[in-house]
Design an enzyme around this catalytic site. Structure first.
Site, PDB file in Angstrom:
ATOM      1  N   SER A 277     -47.605  37.265  -6.601  1.00 51.39           N
ATOM      2  CA  SER A 277     -47.388  35.960  -7.242  1.00 51.39           C
ATOM      3  C   SER A 277     -47.164  36.182  -8.738  1.00 51.39           C
ATOM      4  CB  SER A 277     -48.583  35.038  -6.972  1.00 51.39           C
ATOM      5  OG  SER A 277     -48.345  33.743  -7.486  1.00 51.39           O
ATOM      6  N   THR A 278     -48.040  35.671  -9.585  1.00 50.50           N
ATOM      7  CA  THR A 278     -47.864  35.819 -11.028  1.00 50.50           C
ATOM      8  C   THR A 278     -47.805  37.297 -11.416  1.00 50.50           C
ATOM      9  OG1 THR A 278     -49.100  33.783 -11.366  1.00 50.50           O
ATOM     10  CG2 THR A 278     -48.810  35.196 -13.273  1.00 50.50           C
TER      11      THR A 278
ATOM     12  N   HIS B 118     -44.302  34.211  -4.631  1.00 50.12           N
ATOM     13  CA  HIS B 118     -44.415  32.766  -4.834  1.00 50.12           C
ATOM     14  C   HIS B 118     -43.383  32.291  -5.842  1.00 50.12           C
ATOM     15  CE1 HIS B 118     -48.944  33.054  -3.602  1.00 50.12           C
ATOM     16  NE2 HIS B 118     -48.140  33.014  -2.558  1.00 50.12           N
TER      17      HIS B 118
ATOM     18  N   MET C 178     -52.244  35.064  -8.919  1.00 49.55           N
ATOM     19  CA  MET C 178     -53.375  34.142  -8.945  1.00 49.55           C
ATOM     20  C   MET C 178     -53.798  33.779  -7.524  1.00 49.55           C
ATOM     21  SD  MET C 178     -52.719  31.432 -12.053  1.00 49.55           S
ATOM     22  CE  MET C 178     -51.036  30.988 -11.649  1.00 49.55           C
TER      23      MET C 178
ATOM     24  N   ASP D 249     -54.112  34.109  -1.790  1.00 51.46           N
ATOM     25  CA  ASP D 249     -53.135  34.144  -0.696  1.00 51.46           C
ATOM     26  C   ASP D 249     -52.929  35.590  -0.234  1.00 51.46           C
ATOM     27  OD1 ASP D 249     -51.230  33.293   1.136  1.00 51.46           O
ATOM     28  OD2 ASP D 249     -49.585  33.406  -0.317  1.00 51.46           O
TER      29      ASP D 249
END
Length: 358
Positions: free
Chosen positions: A176-177, A203, A296, A299
């Site tokens: 993600s991030t 994401h 973050m 998930d």
């Protein structure tokens, strides 16, 4: 705890007003200053030393990309990009993330959409996460250059379409991030004859994943593409889940195929790493390497747990020191589901080493 100071840079007076209101309504944040173009914004950033910079990409005088590149060569600021949903906006956002931006928020097609609760929550959470990240430093940022010499052959000279062997082994990556900057570190170290298919959930909203795939394909010896429903998974190819579909893998007649699912979000995510990992438990193979990288939240953790219960994977997680945000890998590590914890620079090596014995 003192409030985190945010510098907003955007050429639209309406957007500056809306974002300022969002910041002011969050008890953790406050406005450090407001600028209307990149030149003015860079001068204010160096003078005010904000905790986070919120910046538009398309601006007059000096655009956001130029500002980010120049500013990050002087001082390492956490930057959240507010980007348009156009094709050009998506490509520029990917480049901004490569330059070191922390994360981005997609600007709705109608500026009034900025006032929706979903955008409000996403913007404030990403800005606050950026403020709390370890990226705030007076030191110069680490500037890694991707070396094509690490590859078996330069992507400019490789006919990627000639590799047409159906994958028998799979590598599933969730991030993600920080992912858009971390993924090139991994994929560019994989050779053109990489002996597995690669599945990636990053994401991102619709439109941005295609730009990310195109950029990674330019950098890598392997083929990288946005995943399509029903396509056969080949070794030496990486498939990135589209921004509005879950990516699953199904088996038919001994071969593996992509299935894109338009079902509900898992948690707050679509695509979700958990959904991809969970689908792998149904395959008649233990030849799966699961990789959880910077991001973050948590998930991927539930899906990894399912894979472990089914004895279907070997799990590699990125270490805390090399993560932009140590959330997703931390969740896996806390449940003791990781078989190997390595820095970002060593993930590709760990994957290749394990594939040799799968």
């Amino acid at each position: 705890m003192s409030k985190r100071k945010i510098l907003i840079i955007d050429d639209s007076a309406f957007t500056r007003k809306v974002l300022s209101t969002i910041i002011e309504e969050d008890g953790r944040l406050e406005i450090a200053g407001v600028a209307k173009n990149g030149k003015e914004g860079m001068e204010m950033a160096l003078a005010l030393d904000p905790d986070v910079i919120s910046v538009d990409v398309e601006m007059p005088v000096m655009n956001g990309l130029t500002m980010i590149k120049e500013l990050m060569s002087k001082k390492n600021f956490p930057i959240v990009v507010v980007s348009s949903l156009t094709k050009e906006g998506a490509a520029e956002t990917i480049q901004a993330l490569e330059y070191g931006a922390f994360d981005f928020v997609a600007k709705p097609s109608s500026l009034f959409g900025l006032k929706t609760e979903e955008v409000f929550a996403e913007y404030t959470e990403k800005v606050y996460a950026a403020a709390m990240s370890k990226k705030k430093s007076g030191e110069l940022p680490e500037r890694r250059t991707i070396s094509l010499s690490k590859m078996v052959a330069s992507p400019k000279t490789v006919d990627k379409s000639r590799i047409e062997k159906p994958a028998e082994k799979l590598v599933a990556i969730g991030t993600s991030t920080g992912g858009p900057k971390a993924l090139p570190e991994v994929l560019t170290q994989l050779p053109v004859d990489f002996p597995a298919g690669i599945l990636i959930v990053q994401h991102m909203p619709p439109g941005f994943t295609k730009s990310l795939a195109d950029r990674l394909d330019q950098l890598s010896a392997i083929k990288v593409k946005e995943a399509e429903h029903g396509e056969l998974i080949f070794q030496g190819t990486a498939y990135i889940a589209p921004g509005d579909r879950h990516l699953k893998v199904i088996e038919k007649y001994g071969k593996y195929y992509i299935e894109l699912d338009d079902g509900p979000k898992k948690g707050a995510h679509k695509p979700a790493v958990d959904v991809m990992m969970s689908s792998l438990t149904k395959l008649p193979t233990g030849k799966v390497i699961a990789v959880i990288m910077t991001g973050m939240g948590s998930d991927g953790c539930d899906g990894i747990e399912e894979l472990k219960r089914a004895n279907r994977s070997y799990t590699i997680t990125q270490d805390e020191a090399s993560c932009v945000v140590y959330g997703m890998p931390r969740a896996v590590a806390l449940k003791k589901l990781s078989d190997e914890v390595v820095p970002l620079s060593q993930i590709a090596k760990a994957i290749k080493t394990k594939l040799e014995v799968l």
